[in-house]
Scaffold this active site. Structure first.
Site, PDB file in Angstrom:
ATOM      1  N   SER A   1       0.818  -1.220   0.000  1.00  0.00           N
ATOM      2  CA  SER A   1       0.000   0.000   0.000  1.00  0.00           C
ATOM      3  C   SER A   1       0.852   1.272   0.000  1.00  0.00           C
ATOM      4  O   SER A   1       0.308   2.371  -0.036  1.00  0.00           O
ATOM      5  CB  SER A   1      -0.935  -0.006   1.213  1.00  0.00           C
ATOM      6  OG  SER A   1      -0.190  -0.043   2.410  1.00  0.00           O
TER       7      SER A   1
ATOM      8  N   CYS B   1      -6.635  -3.650  -5.189  1.00  0.00           N
ATOM      9  CA  CYS B   1      -7.095  -5.043  -5.080  1.00  0.00           C
ATOM     10  C   CYS B   1      -6.749  -5.799  -6.360  1.00  0.00           C
ATOM     11  O   CYS B   1      -7.114  -5.361  -7.454  1.00  0.00           O
ATOM     12  CB  CYS B   1      -8.592  -5.073  -4.815  1.00  0.00           C
ATOM     13  SG  CYS B   1      -9.283  -6.736  -4.816  1.00  0.00           S
TER      14      CYS B   1
ATOM     15  N   GLU C   1       7.865  -1.497   9.662  1.00  0.00           N
ATOM     16  CA  GLU C   1       7.409  -2.845  10.054  1.00  0.00           C
ATOM     17  C   GLU C   1       7.178  -2.920  11.565  1.00  0.00           C
ATOM     18  O   GLU C   1       7.559  -3.886  12.228  1.00  0.00           O
ATOM     19  CB  GLU C   1       8.432  -3.914   9.600  1.00  0.00           C
ATOM     20  CG  GLU C   1       8.718  -3.919   8.112  1.00  0.00           C
ATOM     21  CD  GLU C   1       7.548  -4.410   7.260  1.00  0.00           C
ATOM     22  OE1 GLU C   1       6.581  -4.965   7.810  1.00  0.00           O
ATOM     23  OE2 GLU C   1       7.603  -4.195   6.025  1.00  0.00           O
ATOM     24  N   ALA C   2       6.532  -1.909  12.092  1.00  0.00           N
ATOM     25  CA  ALA C   2       6.344  -1.774  13.546  1.00  0.00           C
ATOM     26  C   ALA C   2       5.485  -2.892  14.137  1.00  0.00           C
ATOM     27  O   ALA C   2       5.561  -3.164  15.334  1.00  0.00           O
ATOM     28  CB  ALA C   2       5.707  -0.422  13.851  1.00  0.00           C
TER      29      ALA C   2
HETATM   30  P1  ADP Z   1       4.388  -1.302   1.740  1.00  0.00           P
HETATM   31  O1  ADP Z   1       5.521  -0.769   2.560  1.00  0.00           O
HETATM   32  O2  ADP Z   1       3.036  -0.812   2.201  1.00  0.00           O
HETATM   33  O3  ADP Z   1       4.392  -2.788   1.549  1.00  0.00           O
HETATM   34  P2  ADP Z   1       5.815  -0.127  -0.451  1.00  0.00           P
HETATM   35  O4  ADP Z   1       6.008   1.323  -0.112  1.00  0.00           O
HETATM   36  O5  ADP Z   1       6.981  -1.029  -0.227  1.00  0.00           O
HETATM   37  O6  ADP Z   1       4.512  -0.687   0.304  1.00  0.00           O
HETATM   38  O7  ADP Z   1       5.404  -0.318  -1.959  1.00  0.00           O
HETATM   39  C1  ADP Z   1       4.329   0.327  -2.602  1.00  0.00           C
HETATM   40  C2  ADP Z   1       4.523   0.096  -4.099  1.00  0.00           C
HETATM   41  O8  ADP Z   1       4.159  -1.261  -4.362  1.00  0.00           O
HETATM   42  C3  ADP Z   1       3.661   0.910  -5.020  1.00  0.00           C
HETATM   43  O9  ADP Z   1       4.313   2.072  -5.426  1.00  0.00           O
HETATM   44  C4  ADP Z   1       3.489  -0.011  -6.236  1.00  0.00           C
HETATM   45  O10 ADP Z   1       4.479   0.261  -7.203  1.00  0.00           O
HETATM   46  C5  ADP Z   1       3.762  -1.392  -5.722  1.00  0.00           C
HETATM   47  N1  ADP Z   1       2.602  -2.319  -5.743  1.00  0.00           N
HETATM   48  C6  ADP Z   1       2.674  -3.639  -5.962  1.00  0.00           C
HETATM   49  N2  ADP Z   1       1.460  -4.263  -5.893  1.00  0.00           N
HETATM   50  C7  ADP Z   1       0.558  -3.287  -5.624  1.00  0.00           C
HETATM   51  C8  ADP Z   1      -0.890  -3.263  -5.393  1.00  0.00           C
HETATM   52  N3  ADP Z   1      -1.651  -4.368  -5.465  1.00  0.00           N
HETATM   53  N4  ADP Z   1      -1.426  -2.062  -5.076  1.00  0.00           N
HETATM   54  C9  ADP Z   1      -0.673  -0.932  -4.990  1.00  0.00           C
HETATM   55  N5  ADP Z   1       0.661  -0.890  -5.195  1.00  0.00           N
HETATM   56  C10 ADP Z   1       1.284  -2.042  -5.511  1.00  0.00           C
HETATM   57 MG    MG Z   2       6.983  -1.761   3.652  1.00  0.00          MG
END
Ligand code: ADP
Ligand code: MG
Length: 183
Positions: A18, A140, A84-85
């Site tokens: 997200s 989604c 990752e709290a």
């Molecule tokens: P988180 O830390 O919440 O896991 P990140 O900041 O590491 O998220 O990564 C977000 C990035 O993941 C977005 O910019 C996008 O490029 C990618 N991404 C991969 N799958 C999805 C998805 N289903 N919805 C939104 N973004 C996604």
């Molecule tokens: Mg992350």
């Protein structure tokens, strides 16, 4: 406690993919302040000394086993970031409060729910004490709508299973309920 100091707690939460890490890094880079970022030793996905978003934005981060290790840096930085709290214990709530009381801007990112849709670790309590809570969403993979849940696609019922796209997908409420309706 110094009444003139302006410490705060910000929580960034949502499902996997997200943009939590992306948003944590963005806030830190935009601030132009001194910072230190921590992540739990549980998160072994990236290089030990970095956090990295799924879109490959990176920032230096220190891996710690216990959240108390953050306190050593209490008076050295304007911003303390924690990614990752959800993997830390509830002691993180007092630590974040103590840091904010000392005037530090504390930015915490983590999963608000586990793969079963239950509140994850200390996140609910952190959200309660934070000045600012931001819920971010993924897309989604089934419906293309906003995704609020992290669904585990692999057969494994450990609460903590590190993984990426092969193990998890982000789902909307409707898609998540459809897949979980059998239990
Ligand atoms: P988180 O830390 O919440 O896991 P990140 O900041 O590491 O998220 O990564 C977000 C990035 O993941 C977005 O910019 C996008 O490029 C990618 N991404 C991969 N799958 C999805 C998805 N289903 N919805 C939104 N973004 C996604
Ligand atoms: Mg992350």
């Amino acid at each position: 406690m110094n009444k003139n100091k302006k410490g705060t707690i910000e929580v960034i939460c949502g499902p996997m993919f997200s943009g939590k890490t992306e948003e944590l890094i963005r806030r830190i880079k935009n601030s132009n302040k001194s910072y230190k970022v921590f992540k739990p030793v549980t998160d072994t996905r990236n290089k030990q000394n970095k956090i990295e978003s799924h879109s490959s934005i990176k920032i230096d981060a220190t891996t710690i086993k216990n959240i108390n290790e953050v306190l050593v840096f209490k008076n050295k930085f304007d911003i303390i970031g924690i990614d990752e709290a959800q993997f830390f214990d509830n002691g993180i709530v007092k630590i974040c409060n103590d840091l904010a009381n000392e005037g530090i801007r504390v930015i915490v990112a983590g999963l608000d729910m586990d793969y079963k849709g239950n509140p994850f670790g200390p996140m609910p309590n952190l959200m309660a004490v934070a000045e600012f809570v931001t819920k971010v969403h993924a897309i989604c993979t089934k419906t293309g709508n906003l995704a609020h849940f992290s669904h585990r696609t692999s057969e494994n019922d450990d609460l903590v299973l590190l993984g990426e796209r092969t193990e998890y997908e982000a789902l909307s409420r409707a898609a998540f309920n459809k897949l979980n309706s059998h239990d």
